[in-house]
Design a protein around this motif. Sequence first.
Motif, PDB file in Angstrom:
ATOM      1  N   ILE A 309      24.079   6.746  45.504  1.00  0.00           N
ATOM      2  CA  ILE A 309      24.809   6.211  46.658  1.00  0.00           C
ATOM      3  C   ILE A 309      25.761   5.124  46.163  1.00  0.00           C
ATOM      4  O   ILE A 309      25.472   4.418  45.192  1.00  0.00           O
ATOM      5  N   GLY A 310      26.908   4.980  46.812  1.00  0.00           N
ATOM      6  CA  GLY A 310      27.917   4.040  46.360  1.00  0.00           C
ATOM      7  C   GLY A 310      27.598   2.594  46.704  1.00  0.00           C
ATOM      8  O   GLY A 310      26.957   2.306  47.727  1.00  0.00           O
ATOM      9  N   GLY A 311      28.061   1.678  45.853  1.00  0.00           N
ATOM     10  CA  GLY A 311      27.854   0.254  46.091  1.00  0.00           C
ATOM     11  C   GLY A 311      28.559  -0.225  47.350  1.00  0.00           C
ATOM     12  O   GLY A 311      27.993  -0.978  48.148  1.00  0.00           O
ATOM     13  N   GLU A 312      29.810   0.221  47.551  1.00  0.00           N
ATOM     14  CA  GLU A 312      30.553  -0.226  48.726  1.00  0.00           C
ATOM     15  C   GLU A 312      29.921   0.301  50.008  1.00  0.00           C
ATOM     16  O   GLU A 312      29.916  -0.395  51.032  1.00  0.00           O
ATOM     17  N   ALA A 313      29.390   1.504  49.983  1.00  0.00           N
ATOM     18  CA  ALA A 313      28.709   2.059  51.160  1.00  0.00           C
ATOM     19  C   ALA A 313      27.494   1.206  51.520  1.00  0.00           C
ATOM     20  O   ALA A 313      27.215   0.949  52.709  1.00  0.00           O
ATOM     21  N   ARG A 337      37.357   1.600  40.186  1.00  0.00           N
ATOM     22  CA  ARG A 337      37.043   1.569  38.767  1.00  0.00           C
ATOM     23  C   ARG A 337      35.807   0.706  38.541  1.00  0.00           C
ATOM     24  O   ARG A 337      35.567  -0.248  39.269  1.00  0.00           O
ATOM     25  N   ILE A 338      35.053   1.052  37.497  1.00  0.00           N
ATOM     26  CA  ILE A 338      33.904   0.200  37.198  1.00  0.00           C
ATOM     27  C   ILE A 338      34.398  -1.080  36.530  1.00  0.00           C
ATOM     28  O   ILE A 338      35.459  -1.112  35.917  1.00  0.00           O
ATOM     29  N   ALA A 352      26.964   2.229  37.566  1.00  0.00           N
ATOM     30  CA  ALA A 352      27.943   1.181  37.825  1.00  0.00           C
ATOM     31  C   ALA A 352      28.515   1.303  39.229  1.00  0.00           C
ATOM     32  O   ALA A 352      28.670   0.311  39.948  1.00  0.00           O
ATOM     33  N   MET A 353      28.819   2.522  39.657  1.00  0.00           N
ATOM     34  CA  MET A 353      29.407   2.740  40.972  1.00  0.00           C
ATOM     35  C   MET A 353      28.409   2.519  42.106  1.00  0.00           C
ATOM     36  O   MET A 353      28.796   2.307  43.252  1.00  0.00           O
ATOM     37  N   SER A 354      27.116   2.566  41.797  1.00  0.00           N
ATOM     38  CA  SER A 354      26.105   2.372  42.845  1.00  0.00           C
ATOM     39  C   SER A 354      25.567   0.941  42.877  1.00  0.00           C
ATOM     40  O   SER A 354      24.642   0.644  43.627  1.00  0.00           O
ATOM     41  N   SER A 355      26.168   0.056  42.100  1.00  0.00           N
ATOM     42  CA  SER A 355      25.608  -1.292  41.976  1.00  0.00           C
ATOM     43  C   SER A 355      25.978  -2.196  43.152  1.00  0.00           C
ATOM     44  O   SER A 355      27.054  -2.077  43.744  1.00  0.00           O
TER      45      SER A 355
END
Length: 400
Positions: A309-313, A337-338, A352-355
Motif C-alpha cells: 500500500i502507498g505511503g501517501e494513501a 520518486r523515492i 520505500a513507496m509504502s513508507s
Amino acid sequence: MERSIDKLIFLDHQSVSPVFKEALELFYHYSLEPFSPLSIHQLGIQSKKTLESALESFSSFIGCSPDELVFTGGIWEAIILGIEGFWRKNSLRGKHILTSPIEQKPILLLLDKLKREGAQLTLLPVDKEGMVDPKAIEELSTPQTILCCLQWVNPEIGTIQKIKEAAEICEKKSIAFFCDGSYAGGWIPIDLKKIPISLLAINPNQFNGPKGIGVLYIRQGIEIEPIIPGLNKELGLWGGTENMASIVAAAKAAEITTKIFKEKIEKIGYFQKLIWERISASIPMVSLNGPQLGPNRSIQNLNISPEFIGGEAQVLSCDMKGVLLSSGPSCVQKNLRISHVFKAVGLEYQKAMSSVRISLGITTTKEEIERFLDIYIGVVTKLREMSIGWKKFLSKKNSE
C-alpha cells in the motif's frame, strides 16, 4: 469544514513542533513592545540586558560561550552561513569537502552549488541503516580536505551518527567539522566542551521554540565569511537588528527543555516502543526503516513500511480520521520518486513507496497513541483489502 486542532492526533513533530506557552508569551511580549538592544536609551539598555541573559541561557543549553552563537532568520540560514561561509573564507587553502549521501536534500544541493564553484565533494558511504563509519573520514580525506559535513540525526529514518568520534577524527586531521544538529537539539544531550565540533546548526522549533529562527555555533578560532554582512552583535556575520522576540523565546524553550529532559526522553522512548510493538504484532509484512530501536535511533522517529500500500494513501486516509503523519522528507516537495535517503541505504522500491513517518513530541499523550494505533491498523487493513498487489500476494501464499 475545519476540524478543531485539539481534536487532531498530531504525529508529525519532526516537521514542526508546537511552541511552549511560556516561550510564546515572551515572543509576544518582545514583539509587541519596542525593544531594541542597539538603542542607547533606557529601553535599549534594558533590552541589551535581557538579550545577554537569553544568550547565557542558550549557551548553557549546548555547553558553549555566548560569544560563539549567531542567531539567524531560520535553520537553513544557519546551515548556509556555516557551510558556505566557511567555504568562502577557507577555500584557498583546500577544495575538498566530505559529507554523507543522506544529509538533508537542501544541504546536498548547497554542496552541489559549491562544486560548481570549484569544490571537490566526496560522499562517505553509509550502511543499510544510514550509519557512517567515522573511520571513513580518515580513509577518504586528503591534504586538500578542509571541511566535513555530517548530520547528527537523520529526520527520515532516525539514524543517530557517531558525532563525537567523527569530530575527534576531523580535529586530529585539522579538518573543520560542520554538524547539522537540526533534529538533535533538545533530543540528545549536547555539551560542546566535550565534543570538538567546529560549526553546529540548531533549530529551536524542534524543541518547542519559535519558528523562523536558527542558531549557528561557531567554535572560537573558526573563521567564516559573512553571507549577509552586518554590524550588529552577531559577530558581524548576519545583517539586521537582533530578533529579540525569537531569541528570548528560543532561550526559554531551551531552559524548559533542560528541566524536563529526562522526563521527556523516558516518555517518548516508551511511546516509540509501544507503537512499534503493537504495529509489528498487529500488521503482517511491515518493516522498520533505519536502525532498530535503541541508541542508534532517535526516540522521536519511527519510519515504517507496510507493504503493498502507498505511503501517501496511508497519510491521506489517516488525515481523514484526524491523525496527522507524513510520508517522505518534511522539507522537500512530495513526488512519486523515492527519497535520496532510501536510495542511499538501498531500500527496496516498494518498501520505500509504502513508507510513512511517525514522529513524536512532548505534547503526545498515551491516549492519543492508543487512538492512533486503532485508527492506523484499521487504515492499513482497509487499504490492503483494495490492493491488487496484496490480493496477489495472499493468493500466491495460499497456493503454496
